[in-house]
Design an enzyme around this catalytic site. Structure first.
Site, PDB file in Angstrom:
ATOM      1  N   LYS A 151       0.825  -1.224   0.000  1.00  0.00           N
ATOM      2  CA  LYS A 151       0.000   0.000   0.000  1.00  0.00           C
ATOM      3  C   LYS A 151       0.849   1.260   0.000  1.00  0.00           C
ATOM      4  CE  LYS A 151      -4.131  -2.054   1.922  1.00  0.00           C
ATOM      5  NZ  LYS A 151      -4.900  -2.321   3.130  1.00  0.00           N
ATOM      6  N   LYS A 204      -6.335 -11.676  -5.589  1.00  0.00           N
ATOM      7  CA  LYS A 204      -7.535 -11.879  -4.766  1.00  0.00           C
ATOM      8  C   LYS A 204      -8.588 -10.810  -5.052  1.00  0.00           C
ATOM      9  CE  LYS A 204      -6.248  -9.115  -0.851  1.00  0.00           C
ATOM     10  NZ  LYS A 204      -6.297  -8.718   0.488  1.00  0.00           N
ATOM     11  N   LYS A 222     -11.747  -5.094  -2.241  1.00  0.00           N
ATOM     12  CA  LYS A 222     -12.564  -3.873  -2.260  1.00  0.00           C
ATOM     13  C   LYS A 222     -11.747  -2.685  -2.738  1.00  0.00           C
ATOM     14  CE  LYS A 222     -14.109  -4.210   2.056  1.00  0.00           C
ATOM     15  NZ  LYS A 222     -14.898  -4.240   3.305  1.00  0.00           N
TER      16      LYS A 222
HETATM   17  P1  AMP Z   1     -11.549  -6.172   4.278  1.00  0.00           P
HETATM   18  O1  AMP Z   1     -12.377  -6.064   3.078  1.00  0.00           O
HETATM   19  O2  AMP Z   1     -10.087  -6.040   3.977  1.00  0.00           O
HETATM   20  O3  AMP Z   1     -12.011  -5.325   5.438  1.00  0.00           O
HETATM   21  O4  AMP Z   1     -11.694  -7.681   4.775  1.00  0.00           O
HETATM   22  C1  AMP Z   1     -12.713  -8.147   5.609  1.00  0.00           C
HETATM   23  C2  AMP Z   1     -12.627  -9.647   5.783  1.00  0.00           C
HETATM   24  O5  AMP Z   1     -12.814 -10.299   4.533  1.00  0.00           O
HETATM   25  C3  AMP Z   1     -11.257 -10.140   6.295  1.00  0.00           C
HETATM   26  O6  AMP Z   1     -11.451 -11.203   7.212  1.00  0.00           O
HETATM   27  C4  AMP Z   1     -10.570 -10.626   5.067  1.00  0.00           C
HETATM   28  O7  AMP Z   1      -9.616 -11.630   5.321  1.00  0.00           O
HETATM   29  C5  AMP Z   1     -11.731 -11.168   4.262  1.00  0.00           C
HETATM   30  N1  AMP Z   1     -11.441 -11.106   2.817  1.00  0.00           N
HETATM   31  C6  AMP Z   1     -11.167 -10.002   2.085  1.00  0.00           C
HETATM   32  N2  AMP Z   1     -10.943 -10.314   0.793  1.00  0.00           N
HETATM   33  C7  AMP Z   1     -11.076 -11.661   0.719  1.00  0.00           C
HETATM   34  C8  AMP Z   1     -10.977 -12.604  -0.369  1.00  0.00           C
HETATM   35  N3  AMP Z   1     -10.706 -12.202  -1.613  1.00  0.00           N
HETATM   36  N4  AMP Z   1     -11.196 -13.900  -0.090  1.00  0.00           N
HETATM   37  C9  AMP Z   1     -11.489 -14.330   1.160  1.00  0.00           C
HETATM   38  N5  AMP Z   1     -11.589 -13.496   2.222  1.00  0.00           N
HETATM   39  C10 AMP Z   1     -11.389 -12.181   2.009  1.00  0.00           C
END
Ligand code: AMP
Ligand code: TRP
Length: 323
Positions: free
Chosen positions: A109, A190, A193
């Site tokens: 980042k 992956k 968002k």
């Molecule tokens: P975030 O969107 O970074 O706040 O992630 C929220 C939760 O979603 C966390 O537990 C991440 O590990 C999970 N997460 C985010 N992206 C993925 C993905 N592509 N596959 C599986 N889990 C994800």
């Protein structure tokens, strides 16, 4: 079994968030489970204030629509429990610059942003504070959070060694399949968002026609054989994992039922649409009454504060603070 996890109010939830994290949260909910909307973490994204407010409301509605029951577990907003920011400071004073600057997420980042803020560096310390404040045993998260979890464990162990037994050392848990859902257009990256990939990110509440379009255009390969093989067939394997995670079969079982990619994609689209349709309806209803969502969050913050306050004071005292 004390559980805590958090998610950033940083935009609409995609299938990775749901399958990697949120579904585990719903399955593990109990009076001992704490789930928080980590709005302080989202400040590192430098979101406009109005947008942050809107996304916080949206995420509260999403969590409840997906099946979290505020009568069963505790749902709260991180910034409404000031102990998170307070413990963060104490933990910053037991964490080194070197270990934070070596974190993969920070390296990636900070390279993408010019004049990146210090919050991006100390982000994992705040996450450790979130976890350690609740004497958490298990942290249900997706695969991408492994390094952050390791950091929280390191900080807890170091604190305990230096200041006496204070924190429980937490363990991260990942689902067996779909712990890392990949972008539908670039299956070696992956689903995320923070990276805009209009056809690659499948959102929980996308319109059915968009779900069908995205899945039918998902990148696969040209050899035409339906087989679960991440190395040779990442695109197809990603679809098989999503399918198996929603249907409860193994990816191999799903693969065994199909001979054509097109049929698999059509059935998967219907499975995704029917899984999320009732949640979407509930989500839209919940958003009609934001006051109710914030009442739930305020109740949650009160319950969370009772637990976090005790642990915070113990940590502060252990370090020699009088406040
Ligand atoms: P975030 O969107 O970074 O706040 O992630 C929220 C939760 O979603 C966390 O537990 C991440 O590990 C999970 N997460 C985010 N992206 C993925 C993905 N592509 N596959 C599986 N889990 C994800
Ligand atoms: N860093 C996590 C993510 O991006 C969000 C998070 C913040 C979190 N605090 C947490 C996850 C505490 C689990 C526990 O997904």
């Amino acid at each position: 079994m004390r559980i805590l996890s958090g998610i950033q109010p940083s935009g609409s939830m995609h299938l990775g968030n749901y399958l990697g994290a949120l579904r585990q949260w719903v399955e593990g909910q109990s009076s001992d489970a704490f789930y928080c909307v980590v709005d302080l973490h989202a400040l590192t994204l430098q979101i406009e204030p109005e947008k942050l407010r809107e996304q916080t409301t949206d995420l509260l509605a999403t969590l409840i629509a997906a099946g979290l029951d505020p009568e069963v577990c505790t749902i709260f907003i991180q910034s409404q429990v000031p102990y998170h920011a307070q413990l963060n400071w104490l933990l910053e004073c037991v964490t080194t610059y070197g270990e934070l600057s070596r974190m993969t997420a920070f390296k990636e980042k900070s390279q993408r942003q010019e004049g990146f803020r210090v919050g991006l560096l100390t982000y994992p310390v705040l996450q450790a504070a979130d976890i350690l404040l609740y004497q958490t045993e298990f942290v249900p998260v997706g695969d991408d959070q492994r390094q952050h979890l390791e950091m929280a464990r390191t900080i807890a162990e170091r604190f305990n060694n230096r200041f006496g037994e204070t924190f429980r050392v937490p363990v991260g848990t990942q689902p067996k399949v779909a712990a890392r859902v990949m972008d539908l257009q670039e299956p070696t990256r992956k689903m995320s968002k923070s990276i805009s990939s209009p056809l690659g990110n499948l959102h929980m509440f996308d319109a059915p026609e968009d779900i069908r379009k995205k899945i039918s255009k998902a990148v696969t390969d040209t050899d035409g054989e339906v087989r679960f093989d991440w190395e040779k067939k990442p695109g197809l394997s990603n679809l098989l994992e999503i399918y198996s995670s929603l249907s409860g079969e193994t990816p191999e079982q799903v693969a065994g039922r199909y001979t054509r990619y097109g049929e698999l994609k059509t059935d998967l689209s219907e499975l995704v649409v029917t899984t999320f349709a009732p949640m979407k309806q509930r989500y839209e209803e919940l958003l009609l009454d934001p006051g109710n969502l914030y009442k739930i969050a305020a109740n949650g913050a009160e319950k969370a504060s009772d637990v976090a306050g005790v642990v915070y004071r113990r940590a502060a005292n252990a370090m020699g603070l009088s406040g």
